[in-house]
Design a protein around this motif. Structure first.
Motif, short mmCIF file in Angstrom:
data_model
loop_
_atom_site.label_atom_id
_atom_site.label_comp_id
_atom_site.label_asym_id
_atom_site.label_seq_id
_atom_site.Cartn_x
_atom_site.Cartn_y
_atom_site.Cartn_z
N ASN A 140 0.83 -1.19 0.00
CA ASN A 140 0.00 0.00 0.00
C ASN A 140 0.87 1.25 0.00
O ASN A 140 2.03 1.22 0.43
CB ASN A 140 -0.90 0.00 1.23
CG ASN A 140 -1.85 1.17 1.26
OD1 ASN A 140 -2.21 1.73 0.21
ND2 ASN A 140 -2.28 1.56 2.45
N SER A 200 1.06 5.12 1.43
CA SER A 200 0.48 6.02 2.44
C SER A 200 0.70 7.47 2.04
O SER A 200 1.67 7.81 1.35
CB SER A 200 1.11 5.76 3.81
OG SER A 200 0.78 4.46 4.26
N ASP A 240 -6.55 1.97 5.51
CA ASP A 240 -5.35 1.13 5.52
C ASP A 240 -5.71 -0.36 5.53
O ASP A 240 -4.98 -1.19 4.97
CB ASP A 240 -4.50 1.46 6.76
CG ASP A 240 -3.84 2.83 6.65
OD1 ASP A 240 -3.77 3.36 5.51
OD2 ASP A 240 -3.42 3.38 7.69
N ARG A 288 -9.20 6.55 8.64
CA ARG A 288 -7.85 6.28 8.10
C ARG A 288 -7.45 4.83 8.38
O ARG A 288 -6.89 4.15 7.50
CB ARG A 288 -6.86 7.24 8.74
CG ARG A 288 -5.39 6.88 8.54
CD ARG A 288 -4.98 6.97 7.06
NE ARG A 288 -3.61 6.56 6.86
CZ ARG A 288 -2.56 7.37 6.97
NH1 ARG A 288 -2.73 8.66 7.28
NH2 ARG A 288 -1.34 6.93 6.77
N HIS A 332 -3.26 4.04 -4.81
CA HIS A 332 -2.69 3.11 -3.83
C HIS A 332 -2.12 1.86 -4.50
O HIS A 332 -1.91 0.84 -3.83
CB HIS A 332 -3.77 2.73 -2.80
CG HIS A 332 -4.14 3.86 -1.88
ND1 HIS A 332 -3.58 4.01 -0.63
CD2 HIS A 332 -4.98 4.91 -2.05
CE1 HIS A 332 -4.08 5.10 -0.06
NE2 HIS A 332 -4.94 5.67 -0.90
N TYR A 374 -5.71 12.69 2.26
CA TYR A 374 -6.93 11.89 2.41
C TYR A 374 -8.14 12.81 2.58
O TYR A 374 -9.20 12.58 1.97
CB TYR A 374 -6.81 10.97 3.63
CG TYR A 374 -5.80 9.86 3.50
CD1 TYR A 374 -6.06 8.74 2.71
CD2 TYR A 374 -4.59 9.91 4.19
CE1 TYR A 374 -5.14 7.72 2.60
CE2 TYR A 374 -3.66 8.88 4.09
CZ TYR A 374 -3.94 7.80 3.29
OH TYR A 374 -3.03 6.79 3.17
#
Length: 538
Positions: free
Chosen positions: A86, A88, A118, A114, A282, A94
């Protein structure tokens, strides 16, 4: 007057879901000792804050990826870079991305959201690839129906949280289908559920029912977050949480007081919407499908088995089942009430031109024990039926209840059980609604008595491939049922691998499946290799 009618409709909606709330509360109490193992994610750092993770996040991805429909999921998105890790971003990114999404429902960003992002984009990447592929199949259906009801299109993401877009999802408490309706609530919202049909599995009908629920809950709360929470745990539990929070009206103030299994619901909804919108950022790519879902709907007025349709029209049987998932026994009860059959567009005209051939194909084999309930002078037929079910390995009360269209609570009451645990081999009494078609084909019966043919000591009989095994005997001597005509003789036939009552009956002129069942006192069409059947001849 309009206000009075609206108030009454909302009150009806609240009372309608009380049964579901009671079931949920009862299940939580019964499984409190098992809470720590509810989800494989329970040990994660976010568990204490968000609560219990939904079962869909523990889906066996390997099993899903090996399921039938995945043969059509082979196209990789051309301009998407797919990696195992992934990516970040700073929190402000975001927040900005969520704010840019064209949504009616607010897309709030906070630490809990969040963590759920994830979760989807990190530890559950394989599951998200599957979900995004299935979205190609189901999201167009959801969007059309949501638009008909004038509801926000982003509600489609709730099905991701509910079922991971697994059309056959069945929760441990008996919720079924893409929208995970409990049986009592589904019936209140107009879905037909019995041992023959379960419209919770029908994407169209279930989505319409979900929309009616959304509208009634939004009328009650005027807030989409509370509406989503009420869909999961019922308005009664939401009202309790609001009261414990001091009657606050902001969802995030009430959030800590919601049931544990509901707390993750809204953050996961927002996270699902985010990840499915920004998956490329992502490095997460969907497995695109080349499965054509373009279909036409036909009205059927006769009893019909889905396998008859698939074999005559040369259409993949699993595809026919996918388009018609509500028929639990693969039988369309058209003779009971007009019923729909969905087919690929390419097969629709073929069906119309060959309909008689479809209805005649293997009819005595596939529909041998399907006996419609007769009116017997009543205005409505009595569709209640009592059957006995032997618990098989891997079954529990919820899977059994789902099979017959009843609740686990009902089965406990009928069999005086004190818990949901039931041992393998236990015989249960189940009172079902057979949907107008007796459950003879599915009811368990003791095996037919095997009668050995006479064998001469001096010269054992020689078995030939397509001939009966033993000598003929008269009907009177054999003690068979009165269905055998006067003067008919019997021969014995030993069942071989691949035999069925239908294939055996075709070897002997004038013999039907029904006649074989009557003469051999069989109450279903199950055969065992080596079983000896009496065949009327002459």
């Amino acid at each position: 007057m309009k206000k009075i009618i609206l108030t009454l409709s909302v009150l009806c909606a609240v009372s309608a879901v009380r049964a579901q709330e009671e079931i949920v509360e009862e299940t939580v109490e019964e499984t409190a000792a098992e809470e720590e193992t509810y989800s494989a994610l329970s040990s994660d750092s976010i568990y204490a804050e968000i609560g219990l993770m939904p079962e869909t996040l523990d889906e066996n991805v390997k099993s899903l990826l090996q399921s039938w429909h995945m043969q059509y999921f082979s196209n990789v998105e051309k301009y998407c870079l797919d990696e195992d890790e992934n990516v970040s971003f700073p929190e402000e990114i975001y927040r900005q991305r969520l704010a840019r999404m064209p949504c009616v429902i607010p897309m709030t960003y906070n630490r809990m959201v969040r963590d759920c992002i994830d979760l989807y984009a990190g530890r559950r990447r394989d599951l998200m690839r599957y979900i995004m592929g299935m979205a190609d199949v189901y999201f167009p259906v959801f969007e059309q129906i949501l638009d008909e009801h004038q509801l926000p299109l982003e509600l489609k993401y709730l099905a991701v949280v509910e079922s991971a877009l697994n059309p056959h999802a069945l929760s441990r408490v008996g919720a079924a289908g893409l929208w995970q309706f409990m049986l009592p609530t589904a019936k209140v919202y107009g879905l037909e559920i019995n041992s023959l049909v379960d419209e919770r599995l029908d994407p169209d009908r279930a989505t319409h029912a979900a929309c009616r629920y959304f509208k009634e809950m939004y009328e009650l709360y005027g807030d989409w977050y509370f509406t989503l929470a009420a869909y999961n745990c019922g308005p009664g539990n939401v009202n309790k949480a609001i009261h414990r929070a001091g009657n606050k009206t902001d969802f995030w103030d009430v959030f800590p007081y919601l049931p544990k299994e509901t707390r993750s619901y809204v953050p996961l909804f927002i996270a699902a919407a985010y990840v499915m919108t920004y998956h490329c950022e992502h490095n997460l790519c969907p497995i695109r499908t080349n499965l054509s879902v373009a279909s036409d709907t036909l009205v059927i007025n006769r009893l019909l088995h889905l396998r008859q349709v698939a074999e005559v029209l040369d259409v993949d049987f699993d595809l026919v089942k996918m388009l018609n998932p509500q028929y639990k026994r693969d039988i369309i009860p058209g003779s009971i009430q007009p019923s729909i059959l969905k087919l690929p567009v390419s097969a629709t005209y073929d069906f119309m031109s060959r309909e008689d051939s479809v209805h005649l194909h293997r009819v005595e084999e596939l529909l041998a024990n399907c006996k419609p309930v007769t009116l017997s002078g009543e205005i409505q037929p009595d569709t209640r039926e009592t059957i006995r079910h032997t618990v098989a390995s891997g079954e529990n009360l919820y899977t059994i209840a789902n099979r017959y269209g009843v609740t686990a609570r009902d089965i406990r009451k009928w069999n005086r059980l004190t818990s949901n645990r039931v041992p393998k081999g236990r015989r249960l009494t189940v009172h079902i609604d057979n949907g107008g078609l007796t459950y003879a084909a599915g009811e368990e019966k003791p095996p037919a008595r095997e009668e050995k043919p006479p064998v001469r000591a001096a010269k054992p009989p020689v078995r030939e491939p397509e001939k009966a095994v033993a000598s003929t005997v008269s009907a009177a001597e054999s003690g068979v049922a009165a269905d055998a005509g006067e003067g008919e003789n019997m021969i014995s036939y030993t069942v071989r691998s691949g035999d069925s009552l239908y294939s055996i009956s075709k070897k002997y002129p004038g013999v039907t499946v029904a006649k074989l069942q009557s003469i051999n006192r069989m109450k279903d069409n199950k055969l065992r290799i080596g079983q000896v059947l009496k065949i009327p001849v002459g």
